[in-house]
Design a protein around this motif. Structure first.
Motif, PDB file in Angstrom:
ATOM      1  N   TRP A   1       0.829  -1.206   0.000  1.00  0.00           N
ATOM      2  CA  TRP A   1       0.000   0.000   0.000  1.00  0.00           C
ATOM      3  C   TRP A   1       0.864   1.257   0.000  1.00  0.00           C
ATOM      4  O   TRP A   1       0.415   2.336  -0.382  1.00  0.00           O
ATOM      5  CB  TRP A   1      -0.944  -0.011   1.201  1.00  0.00           C
TER       6      TRP A   1
ATOM      7  N   GLY B   1      -9.957   1.867  -1.208  1.00  0.00           N
ATOM      8  CA  GLY B   1      -8.735   2.342  -1.849  1.00  0.00           C
ATOM      9  C   GLY B   1      -9.010   3.614  -2.622  1.00  0.00           C
ATOM     10  O   GLY B   1      -9.717   3.599  -3.629  1.00  0.00           O
TER      11      GLY B   1
ATOM     12  N   THR C   1      -5.386   1.419  12.774  1.00  0.00           N
ATOM     13  CA  THR C   1      -5.487   1.962  11.421  1.00  0.00           C
ATOM     14  C   THR C   1      -5.462   3.491  11.445  1.00  0.00           C
ATOM     15  O   THR C   1      -6.497   4.154  11.289  1.00  0.00           O
ATOM     16  CB  THR C   1      -6.780   1.483  10.735  1.00  0.00           C
TER      17      THR C   1
ATOM     18  N   GLN D   1      -0.197   7.560   6.316  1.00  0.00           N
ATOM     19  CA  GLN D   1       0.435   6.985   5.129  1.00  0.00           C
ATOM     20  C   GLN D   1       1.370   7.945   4.405  1.00  0.00           C
ATOM     21  O   GLN D   1       2.170   7.524   3.568  1.00  0.00           O
ATOM     22  CB  GLN D   1      -0.643   6.492   4.153  1.00  0.00           C
TER      23      GLN D   1
ATOM     24  N   SER E   1      -3.443   0.262   6.098  1.00  0.00           N
ATOM     25  CA  SER E   1      -4.609   0.198   5.216  1.00  0.00           C
ATOM     26  C   SER E   1      -5.831  -0.315   5.964  1.00  0.00           C
ATOM     27  O   SER E   1      -5.748  -1.293   6.716  1.00  0.00           O
ATOM     28  CB  SER E   1      -4.332  -0.734   4.031  1.00  0.00           C
TER      29      SER E   1
END
Length: 527
Positions: A152, A302, A439, A443, A490
């Protein structure tokens, strides 16, 4: 105006000399003229400098350049793809997509990267200003802008551009205006691409001041939105207390996704909205307490972005292309990925504390919580925190993809660290842990292996910062990752135990690392 001033000065300088002089000779006059010319040149330069400075001050540019060498090593890297299938009369079964787990080590002994950040500030009015930052982050010898989709972290999308090595492009990491003291009150308004990266306490390892508004333990993610804030100190008497309501959009479901065809590709998509509160509970310049609470609504499977389709996945997901692809194994076709459905909502909260002592000693801690609320829907890689189940019809064709379950899943993360004065600089130690369903939105953190703070498992870091001068420093250190579950960073798919994937008891469509470590040296210069 400037010429008028210079003429007036000339008259004031020449006339008195002519009146007081008895009978000036030609030589005297020439000398006076020469002296006056020199004085006028000096005065002209003095006038020009403020004018040039005033023009340039409309936008003040600054920035930093960081060159890094990393040595990256993965241990017990396993690739064991498989899916869950629901056959009529057979129920849900696990179906492997390879002969068995393929396990290996991977070593990238030398990796060079360069990051350029160009900041901008401009004063619009007494209580209004603009701020922006452009970022380039690239591997040496690579400006393709896309990566092969092997994790990811390799997925290039709007929220992670600033922390992903995407080539020699300058991308807009942040661009917003601040309107302060609205109507003479303590309210302020800010709209644009938000300063939502490098927030506290991650700024200590970066050797810089607070870089973003929200908790860096919970959020390191670019997004566009609005902040409405109020400085509470005058009302509560608590120093530095500020409350902010933040709203943003993480995904646009229609424009750009071919919605004018009005077909089923976008029928199950909705805009993803982000909203919540970021509160500076206490801030006196040394002690800082912060609370962050927000919700991601209508999260999709996504966000839209680009990647190079892996050759290894062609046989399973692109069989028509796979045959031709065998003649061009070194080529990957580029994909603009569009999600297929909304998979649920995410709630997040964090409480952080940091303290900077008078002697330079720094210590901090943060406790955070995330909650996945799936809706029972799934895309190719899974639902929210759950696996995808492929249902086949009687002819063996895929009839539908659904989530294995819709159970709410809670995760938590812990992040602690210290930084101590040391000869020629400072020394730091950090540790973080994330549970199975941890989570966060981190990112865009630019760690090469992947955001260490998103790790489902343990991560530790040690570093030494050498202060070269007030505008340059060298940071040498290492990060060690011990992954316990798959899918770090992710919300899509069920986190599986790494040991179960290694043993063939569970599957993952993407490679999974058991442990990894990254030794680095980063030279940063500010200008």
């Amino acid at each position: 105006m400037k010429k008028s001033i210079l003429v007036l000065l000339t008259i004031l300088l020449v006339v008195p000399n002519m009146l007081l002089a008895a009978t000036p000779t030609i030589e005297d006059l020439q000398k006076q003229i020469s002296d006056i010319a020199k004085e006028l040149d000096e005065l002209s330069n003095r006038v020009d400098k403020p004018e040039r400075h005033a023009a340039l001050d409309r936008i003040n540019f600054y920035g930093d350049l960081r060159n890094t060498v990393d040595s990256v090593h993965y241990k017990n890297l396993v690739y064991s793809p498989g899916i869950k299938m629901n056959y009529p009369g057979a129920g849900i079964i696990n179906v492997p997509m390879s002969a068995g787990p393929k396990e290996s080590d991977l070593n990238n002994d030398v990796l060079y990267t360069t990051r350029l950040r160009l900041g901008m500030k401009a004063k619009i009015a007494e209580n209004m200003n603009f701020s922006g930052r452009l970022t380039m982050y690239k591997n040496w010898g690579d400006s393709t802008t896309t990566k092969v989709f092997d994790s990811w972290n390799a997925f290039t999308m709007d929220g992670t551009d600033s922390g992903s090595t995407s080539g020699d492009w300058l991308r807009v990491e942040r661009a917003f205006f601040d309107w302060k003291d609205i109507g003479g009150s303590n309210f302020y308004l800010s709209i644009g691409r938000r300063p939502s990266t490098y927030g506290p306490p991650t700024n200590f390892r970066e050797n810089e001041l607070r870089g973003g508004t929200p908790s860096g333990h919970l959020v390191n993610f670019n997004f566009d939105g609005v902040t409405i804030g109020y400085h509470l100190s005058e009302l509560t008497g608590v120093e530095g207390q500020t409350v902010r309501f933040c709203y943003g959009q993480g995904f646009e479901s229609e424009l750009g996704n071919g919605s004018l065809f009005n077909d089923d590709i976008t029928a199950n998509l909705e805009d993803t909205h982000l909203g919540g509160f970021n509160i500076d509970v206490f801030n006196d310049g040394q002690t800082f307490v912060q609370a962050t609470l927000f919700r991601a609504q209508n999260v999709v499977d996504g966000f839209k972005g680009t990647f190079a389709f892996p050759t290894q996945m062609m046989a399973q997901f692109a069989p028509t292309i796979y045959g031709d692809g065998q003649n061009f194994k070194n080529m990957n076709f580029e994909v603009r990925y569009t999600p297929t459905t909304v998979i649920g909502d995410i709630n997040l909260a964090a409480l952080g504390f940091s303290r900077e002592e008078d002697n330079g000693f720094v210590w901090f801690g943060s406790l955070a919580w995330t909650q996945l609320n799936p809706n029972g829907k799934a895309g190719m890689f899974g639902g929210m925190g759950t696996s995808a189940v492929y249902t086949f019809d009687g002819d063996g064709n895929i009839d539908s993809i659904t989530a294995e379950d819709d159970k709410t899943q809670n995760g938590y993360g812990v992040y602690v660290g210290i930084q101590v004065p040391a000869p020629m600089g400072k020394f730091g130690l950090e540790y973080n842990y994330g549970s199975k369903y941890w989570t966060p939105f981190t990112q865009a953190q630019d760690d090469v292996v992947g955001s260490k703070l998103a790790t489902r498992g343990h991560a530790g870091e040690a570093y030494y910062i050498f202060d070269i001068n007030s505008n340059a420093f060298l940071r040498i250190g290492a990060i060690y990752y011990d992954y316990q579950y798959s899918g770090s960073g992710s919300p899509v798919g069920k986190p599986e135990k790494v040991s179960d994937i290694q043993d063939g008891k569970a599957y993952s469509l993407l490679p999974v690392a058991d442990t990894a470590w990254d030794a680095y040296a980063k030279l940063t210069m500010k200008f």
